[in-house]
Scaffold this active site. Sequence first.
Site, PDB file in Angstrom:
ATOM      1  CE  LYS A 104      -3.994  -1.744   2.617  1.00 30.48           C
ATOM      2  NZ  LYS A 104      -4.822  -1.535   3.825  1.00 30.48           N
ATOM      3  CB  SER A 152      -1.911   7.003   9.064  1.00 30.35           C
ATOM      4  OG  SER A 152      -2.992   6.485   9.794  1.00 30.35           O
ATOM      5  CE  LYS A 211      -2.948  -4.218  10.201  1.00 31.05           C
ATOM      6  NZ  LYS A 211      -3.437  -3.070   9.420  1.00 31.05           N
TER       7      LYS A 211
END
Length: 426
Positions: free
Chosen positions: A106, A360, A118
């Site tokens: 991404k 973000s 993550k």
Amino acid sequence: MTQANSTQSNAVEKENTDVLVRTQEVILEALQTLGYDRQVYDILKEPLRVLTVRFPVRMDDGSVKVFTGYRAQHNDAVGPTKGGIRLHPDVTHDEVEALAIWMSVKCGIADLPYGGGKGGIQCDPRDMSFAEIERVSRAYVRAISQIVGPAKDIPAPDVFSNSQNMAWMFDEYSRLREFDSPGFITGKPLVLGGSRGRESATARGVAICIEEAAKVRGIALNGAKVIVQGFGNAGSYVAKFMFDAGAKVVGISDAYGALYREDGLDVDELLERRDSFGTVTRLYRNTISNRELLEMPCDILVPAAIENQITQDNAANVKASIIVEAANGPTTSAATQILTDNGVLLVPDVVGNSGGVIVSYFEWVQNNQGYYWTAEEVDERLSARMRTSFHGVYKTSTKYNVNMRLAAYIVGVQRMAEAIRWRGWV
């Protein structure tokens, strides 16, 4: 079909529903298409590091419970890693690895100076008190504090975590480091350095991809029939954005079932009537199943629920012309091929739902600058990045004559592969 063929078919489908294996397969194909050798794949097929932590937390009844958590950092050749923290009882080591890889892709597609990260904690916050969730959030940060930071690895909200969890984690990290470090984590409340537009960013990105895909296919969005499977944060916002744009939202669903109405649903009414968990279908009669909803007539289908919803068992029955994935991994590899063969334009998750990580990034930039943007500025910058990402992947798809998912991975891994080469890792 013979028994042998049936067994082989089931084995393929099982393999394709394994998120880590499925991700590795696409990365390998993308690197081979670009001409990179096996060494680059060996670096990118798994995270550079995955930390497993176990930490004790005193519960409200006085007992001590030991929780397990993970933090995966896929690749930091481009820059610090970035990715959410999910609080869910089914979090696994392999899932966190796969999601970290997706985040790298991404970030590559959106041209962000990050690798993917993550995290997750094995717990069910729905069965915990507010105070217990706070203690778990703070304890997790203490356990992973040595490998995270504004220039190392930047967490964010994910499944069952929100701005309150991020506020607790930010406060705990600041206490450990003995100075305020707002760039350590994103998805914070505005008063603690959060960014405007963060809550709806994922859905806004999906809506922008829908707009661009509709243009490519020559479909007028005003009056187009849209189905949104899933009515949580992302799904409900997508439905609202489509409804306000003049599209006819003919179907929505939640965990308890689905609603379909050929002449369109009143999204504003559904939003007003849903409960705190985002469910609304139990208030209506004549509901259908989520599987049935996926096969109903529409122009645009948005899977915004959970993974592995469109498989080789039902892909041929999907009637949409465009699919934009808002959920992570809702379509298996076999289903992707079937849909592509049937002429469906499928915008994959690593493109469709990247609005969250883009905003973000904006929050991190604002924290580093100490200067904060208006909602209009955030929307303008998000729109520009999403449209550039979509068309970059679409052009790559045309150039290599491949589906949009493989094209997205080609774009996403190339930046990492080049950074690895320049650093001299291969």
